[in-house]
Design a protein around this motif. Structure first.
Motif, PDB file in Angstrom:
ATOM      1  N   ILE A 161       0.842  -1.207   0.000  1.00 23.79           N
ATOM      2  CA  ILE A 161       0.000   0.000   0.000  1.00 23.79           C
ATOM      3  C   ILE A 161       0.876   1.255   0.000  1.00 23.79           C
ATOM      4  N   ALA A 162       1.954   1.226   0.785  1.00 24.30           N
ATOM      5  CA  ALA A 162       2.864   2.372   0.853  1.00 24.30           C
ATOM      6  C   ALA A 162       3.532   2.631  -0.496  1.00 24.30           C
ATOM      7  N   VAL A 163       3.975   1.558  -1.153  1.00 25.40           N
ATOM      8  CA  VAL A 163       4.609   1.707  -2.470  1.00 25.40           C
ATOM      9  C   VAL A 163       3.627   2.331  -3.459  1.00 25.40           C
ATOM     10  N   ALA A 164       2.399   1.836  -3.465  1.00 21.34           N
ATOM     11  CA  ALA A 164       1.382   2.363  -4.377  1.00 21.34           C
ATOM     12  C   ALA A 164       1.093   3.832  -4.089  1.00 21.34           C
ATOM     13  N   ALA A 165       0.984   4.185  -2.806  1.00 24.58           N
ATOM     14  CA  ALA A 165       0.689   5.573  -2.427  1.00 24.58           C
ATOM     15  C   ALA A 165       1.818   6.506  -2.849  1.00 24.58           C
ATOM     16  N   ILE A 166       3.059   6.046  -2.688  1.00 24.76           N
ATOM     17  CA  ILE A 166       4.222   6.877  -3.059  1.00 24.76           C
ATOM     18  C   ILE A 166       4.235   7.151  -4.559  1.00 24.76           C
ATOM     19  N   TRP A 167       4.067   6.105  -5.364  1.00 22.89           N
ATOM     20  CA  TRP A 167       4.157   6.276  -6.815  1.00 22.89           C
ATOM     21  C   TRP A 167       2.953   7.003  -7.392  1.00 22.89           C
ATOM     22  N   LEU A 168       1.773   6.839  -6.788  1.00 28.49           N
ATOM     23  CA  LEU A 168       0.565   7.441  -7.340  1.00 28.49           C
ATOM     24  C   LEU A 168       0.313   8.874  -6.876  1.00 28.49           C
ATOM     25  N   PHE A 169       0.631   9.159  -5.615  1.00 31.86           N
ATOM     26  CA  PHE A 169       0.219  10.441  -5.041  1.00 31.86           C
ATOM     27  C   PHE A 169       1.354  11.404  -4.695  1.00 31.86           C
ATOM     28  N   LEU A 170       2.574  10.901  -4.582  1.00 29.59           N
ATOM     29  CA  LEU A 170       3.679  11.775  -4.203  1.00 29.59           C
ATOM     30  C   LEU A 170       4.291  12.404  -5.452  1.00 29.59           C
ATOM     31  N   PRO A 171       4.418  13.737  -5.504  1.00 31.65           N
ATOM     32  CA  PRO A 171       5.035  14.376  -6.667  1.00 31.65           C
ATOM     33  C   PRO A 171       6.537  14.108  -6.701  1.00 31.65           C
TER      34      PRO A 171
END
Length: 380
Positions: A161-171
């Motif tokens: 979940i953390a990996v997905a959140a980083i790649w999808l939402f973090l600029p």
């Protein structure tokens, strides 16, 4: 989210340590090396990798790091031989400080100086959030399925979940102003920074003398079953979140007073922990108070160190993480030796010893600060 994944990976093992020890036919202090060795790798390798990766895009660094956490969690869940379990526990530890430093750097980069401590409190709040949610949940699931491997599956899912959140939402966050290595390493010559580092080491050693063996202590001394221990982890984490919020507010007013206040509370609480017995209503309150003083020490210790090295905040932060983990390793190992010789009941006494030493170190550091301040006034 990344910090929740880190904390779940590092500390999630605390709730299942007795099961792992039983599975591999080890003593509880021998199994404790899974925590202390992780912390030792963070302490030794972390600062150097943080410096080496200080020019890397923060988004890429956080994403790759969490992917390593994800893979190692998956391998751990397959119940490998103990040597392999140890190996995959150590791999993500190398990037642990770099990942935390990047997360804190990302959170504080655009904030005003006055709000920096509050932003750090939000990020470090991931420690408290993990101790109230994922750590007790992983312990509960392990007990529910009678499988310590299930705890590692929870850790793996959180990392995904953390990996997905980083790649999808973090600029994308490229580093535009990379500080030279010489500027960063120069802080190692500052007496106040060194004194602060020793204090953070002693404080975290105190924190983990008993917390590392939380499940075993509550099971053997307080006669709690695994479900009740999961609940106590939840209580511990819940009051820790509250304590972290309070500490974040107080740090903006006075760093030194806030820091010593929480470590003093942590030290004092070791006494009733030692004298606690079978389950009773006041034990619930004791664990709540313990959690309130325990969790904020991560934040207060980091701020206490970083304020002495404003010229290299990310390197100072990585060093604070290293000294935190050096303390975790030492506290877990030395308490383990005490447990091997005197039994699990001796853990709070080791906690008291380290906590008292931390307070003495704090007083020495403050005396150094006051002397430096007087010399500056005289020179003016």
């Amino acid at each position: 989210m990344s910090l929740i994944g880190i904390v779940t990976t590092e500390f999630g093992i605390i709730g299942i340590l007795p099961q792992i020890a039983n599975n591999y036919k080890l003593t509880i202090n021998s199994a404790g090396i899974l925590l202390s060795a992780f912390a030792m790798v963070v302490a030794i390798a972390g600062p150097f990798l943080t410096v080496l990766t200080s020019g890397v895009n923060r988004k890429k660094l956080m994403g790759v790091s969490m992917m390593i956490f994800m893979v190692t969690g998956l391998v751990s869940s397959l119940s490998p031989p103990f040597w392999l379990l140890m190996l995959v526990r150590l791999l993500p530890a190398f990037l642990h400080p770099a990942l935390v430093s990047a997360a804190i750097g990302a959170a504080t980069a655009s904030s005003e100086k006055a709000d920096a401590h509050k932003m750090m409190a939000i990020v470090i709040g991931g420690v408290g959030l993990a101790t109230i949610t994922t750590v007790p949940f992983a312990t509960f699931v392990a007990d529910l399925f009678n499988s310590w491997q299930a705890s590692f599956m929870i850790q793996t899912v959180i990392s995904i979940i953390a990996v997905a959140a980083i790649w999808l939402f973090l600029p994308s966050m490229p580093i535009t102003a990379h500080k030279g290595y010489g500027t960063q390493f120069k802080i190692l010559k500052k007496p106040l920074f060194i004194a602060s580092s020793v204090f953070v080491f002693l404080m975290n050693a105190a924190m983990f003398t008993t917390y590392s063996y939380f499940a075993d202590y509550l099971g053997k001394i307080n006669n709690m079953d695994p479900k009740m221990i999961s609940l106590m982890l939840l209580v511990f984490g819940g009051t820790g979140v509250l304590g972290n919020f309070v500490a974040g507010r107080l740090l903006s007013k006075n760093v030194s007073t806030t820091t010593v206040g929480f470590v003093a509370g942590l030290t004092i609480v070791s006494i009733p922990i030692y004298f606690s017995g079978a389950s009773s209503p006041w034990l619930f309150i004791l664990i709540a108070v313990w959690g309130f003083f325990h969790t904020p020490c991560f934040l207060t210790g980091q701020v206490y160190m970083i304020e002495t090295a404003p010229e290299a905040p990310e390197f100072a932060n990585s060093l604070s993480i290293s000294f935190i983990n050096l303390g975790i390793s030492a506290g877990t190992a030395i308490s383990g030796l005490s447990i091997a010789k005197f039994g699990i009941h001796s853990a709070p006494l080791v906690m008291l010893l380290f906590g008292g030493s931390a307070i003495i170190c704090f007083l020495i550091r403050e005396a150094m600060t006051n002397r430096k301040r007087r010399q500056s006034m005289i020179s003016l």
